[in-house]
Motif scaffolding. Structure first.
Motif, PDB file in Angstrom:
ATOM      1  N   GLN A  47      36.042  21.666  46.338  1.00 55.70           N
ATOM      2  CA  GLN A  47      36.997  22.622  45.782  1.00 55.70           C
ATOM      3  C   GLN A  47      37.062  23.890  46.614  1.00 55.70           C
ATOM      4  O   GLN A  47      38.140  24.428  46.874  1.00 55.70           O
ATOM      5  CB  GLN A  47      36.615  22.962  44.337  1.00 55.70           C
ATOM      6  N   TRP A  82      40.378  25.357  48.689  1.00 57.45           N
ATOM      7  CA  TRP A  82      40.954  26.671  48.408  1.00 57.45           C
ATOM      8  C   TRP A  82      40.824  27.651  49.566  1.00 57.45           C
ATOM      9  O   TRP A  82      41.432  28.722  49.541  1.00 57.45           O
ATOM     10  CB  TRP A  82      40.303  27.270  47.160  1.00 57.45           C
ATOM     11  N   TYR A 105      35.605  25.623  34.922  1.00 58.80           N
ATOM     12  CA  TYR A 105      35.265  26.264  36.203  1.00 58.80           C
ATOM     13  C   TYR A 105      34.016  25.604  36.793  1.00 58.80           C
ATOM     14  O   TYR A 105      33.966  25.268  37.990  1.00 58.80           O
ATOM     15  CB  TYR A 105      35.071  27.749  35.908  1.00 58.80           C
ATOM     16  N   SER A 124      30.726  28.937  43.325  1.00 58.78           N
ATOM     17  CA  SER A 124      31.835  29.540  44.074  1.00 58.78           C
ATOM     18  C   SER A 124      31.401  30.778  44.841  1.00 58.78           C
ATOM     19  O   SER A 124      32.221  31.399  45.519  1.00 58.78           O
ATOM     20  CB  SER A 124      32.977  29.901  43.111  1.00 58.78           C
ATOM     21  N   VAL A 144      37.757  34.075  40.791  1.00 59.83           N
ATOM     22  CA  VAL A 144      37.966  32.636  40.680  1.00 59.83           C
ATOM     23  C   VAL A 144      38.338  32.233  39.254  1.00 59.83           C
ATOM     24  O   VAL A 144      39.137  31.314  39.049  1.00 59.83           O
ATOM     25  CB  VAL A 144      36.701  31.878  41.136  1.00 59.83           C
ATOM     26  N   GLN A 190      40.282  33.400  37.133  1.00 56.75           N
ATOM     27  CA  GLN A 190      41.705  33.486  36.803  1.00 56.75           C
ATOM     28  C   GLN A 190      42.439  32.165  37.047  1.00 56.75           C
ATOM     29  O   GLN A 190      43.478  31.909  36.434  1.00 56.75           O
ATOM     30  CB  GLN A 190      42.356  34.587  37.644  1.00 56.75           C
ATOM     31  N   ASN A 191      41.890  31.338  37.919  1.00 59.69           N
ATOM     32  CA  ASN A 191      42.514  30.042  38.195  1.00 59.69           C
ATOM     33  C   ASN A 191      42.291  29.043  37.064  1.00 59.69           C
ATOM     34  O   ASN A 191      42.973  28.014  37.012  1.00 59.69           O
ATOM     35  CB  ASN A 191      41.955  29.466  39.499  1.00 59.69           C
ATOM     36  N   PHE A 192      41.343  29.339  36.173  1.00 61.57           N
ATOM     37  CA  PHE A 192      41.051  28.448  35.048  1.00 61.57           C
ATOM     38  C   PHE A 192      41.438  29.076  33.711  1.00 61.57           C
ATOM     39  O   PHE A 192      41.440  28.399  32.683  1.00 61.57           O
ATOM     40  CB  PHE A 192      39.556  28.097  35.039  1.00 61.57           C
TER      41      PHE A 192
END
Length: 468
Positions: free
Chosen positions: A103, A107, A345, A354, A362, A364-366
């Motif tokens: 992942q 990204w 996450y 991460s 990070v 905010q993506n989930f």
């Protein structure tokens, strides 16, 4: 020869008091939770550490062999986690990153070699903070090398907690509402002290209360009065003794703990007191028939519950706290929802994480539309460590807790009152953090994590001291 020994002791004592001063300073500038606060704390702890190393090179300071043997294992675990955080910032070949963290590889927007961390700058900042905490842990092992210094450290934590409690309560009751030299912009109407978040003040007070109760426990008389005259004399001595002042300090901290209106902070305190008390009662039975302590300990713990929860808490808003608890709907709590999304996450970064400190960017993506707001931290220490560091590193970090818990239990089986008091304080702290970390992020706050690790280090110091 004698002058050299005296000079060595004096130099080391200065460093010890500087270390105590750093523990009092850490909560003051917004709990050292700002970038500049962590940097300043790093300078303070780093300077004390460098001075100790200089004295060691000059043969004017040394580590106690027994204390080092007791505490080096947990310190190695802490340093291994910092080594992993450092590795998260090191650029690696794309194939290695793809194999370790698919992942993160997907990204990444850079070409060529790249780090595992999705936010290398934040990860470096957390590495600085982590090394600072490791330095504090080491300094405790190096400098707290006598029973007198153990007592002084506990007394300083009680002093710092009492100051925070008095300041926080005064701000609420007076309506001035100032934090650290500036007017509060959050947490109005509740006690926050010089912290930003009431939950973090509650967490700090929990640790200081544990230190105070452990210190008070170590001072309990072990011999029962033989007649009414001795009993009356004992009561008079108690009223005029430092133990009564300590009991007042504990009461003040409990009042402010209630004024924080922190639900889990208060629940965790009384639960930790009860669990640690039961463990202490069981451990005291293992000491032997020469030391009859059970009833005295039971009465002592019962007095804490009755005075603090039923009387002081009633006067200072315990009913309001109970009302807030009764109105809690866990499934609709934002922190519960955020933990559910943080679990998603974790599934994306299970092995490597991460990157330390990357949660706020990070997550905010989930985060789904039904959860509003910017989340700088997960409201769950376990999840935040896991998603940022990866599960293996988080497990390595968490292994320190049962290690310290078992050591604390061993201390409570000793005949030395101070060893039992420290064992009680650390047991209570561990129960608190186990509960509170499930709903908040106390261990992401530098002041609280430094205090927490200092108490854990104190356990290993006492184990290494030559007391039975």
């Amino acid at each position: 020869m004698t002058k050299g020994i005296q000079s060595e002791i004096k130099a080391e004592s200065i460093l010890f008091f500087l270390f105590l001063a750093s523990l009092v300073w850490a909560p003051l500038p917004f709990a050292s939770a700002r970038v500049w606060g962590v940097g300043l704390l790093a300078v303070i702890i780093g300077s004390i550490l460098c001075l100790w190393l200089l004295l060691a090179l000059l043969n004017r300071a040394s580590l106690s062999t027994t204390i080092w043997q007791a505490g080096c294992g947990p310190l190695v675990l802490l340093l291994l986690v910092q080594a992993w955080i450092l590795l998260q910032t090191v650029p690696l070949p794309p194939g290695v990153v793809a194999a370790l963290s698919p992942q993160a590889y997907a990204w990444q927007v850079v070409e060529g070699w790249r780090p595992i961390s999705l936010d290398p700058y934040a990860t470096r900042h957390h590495l600085l903070e982590g090394l600072t905490l490791c330095g504090g842990f080491f300094l405790c092992l190096a400098l707290v090398n006598s029973q007198r210094r153990v007592v002084l450290l506990l007394q300083v934590l009680v002093f710092s907690g009492t100051f925070q409690a008095v300041y926080g309560a005064f701000m609420v009751l007076s309506g001035l509402e100032y934090g650290f030299l500036v007017e509060k912009y959050s947490g109005r109407g509740v006690a926050t002290g010089t912290f930003v978040n009431r939950n973090h003040l509650a967490g700090y007070l929990n640790m200081c209360l544990a230190a105070g109760i452990g210190l008070l426990l170590s001072q309990l008389a072990t011999r029962s009065p033989r007649n009414w005259r001795e009993r009356a004399r004992a009561w008079l001595q108690l009223l005029l003794s430092p133990k009564m002042r300590l009991r007042i300090y504990i009461a003040i901290m409990v009042v402010t703990l209630v004024l924080t209106r922190a639900r889990m902070g208060n629940i965790a305190f009384f639960t930790a007191l009860a669990v640690a008390g039961l463990i202490a009662l069981y451990a005291s039975r293992q000491i032997g028939s020469s030391y009859n302590f059970n009833w005295r300990l039971a009465i002592f713990l019962a007095s804490l519950f009755l005075v603090d929860m039923l009387i002081l808490g009633k006067w200072f808003g315990f009913d309001e706290l109970l009302e807030r608890l009764s109105q809690t709907n866990a499934p609709q709590e934002a922190r519960v929802q955020s933990s559910a999304y943080a679990a998603d996450y974790l599934q994306a970064f299970p092995l490597t994480g991460s990157g330390a400190g990357s949660f706020y960017g990070v997550f905010q993506n989930f985060q789904q539309p039904d959860l509003r707001g910017l989340y700088l931290h997960a409201h769950n220490d376990y999840l935040e460590f896991a998603v940022e560091l990866g599960v293996p590193a988080a497990v390595l970090l968490g292994a320190i807790l049962p290690w310290a818990g078992f050591t604390a239990y061993q201390l409570q089986r000793r005949e030395n009152p101070l060893a039992r008091g420290v064992g009680f304080a650390v047991t209570m702290t561990l129960v608190w953090v186990t509960m509170h970390s499930a709903t908040d992020f106390n261990l992401q706050i530098a002041a609280n994590s430094l205090t927490f690790l200092t108490l854990l280090a104190l356990t290993f110091c006492c184990r290494g001291l030559a007391v039975k």
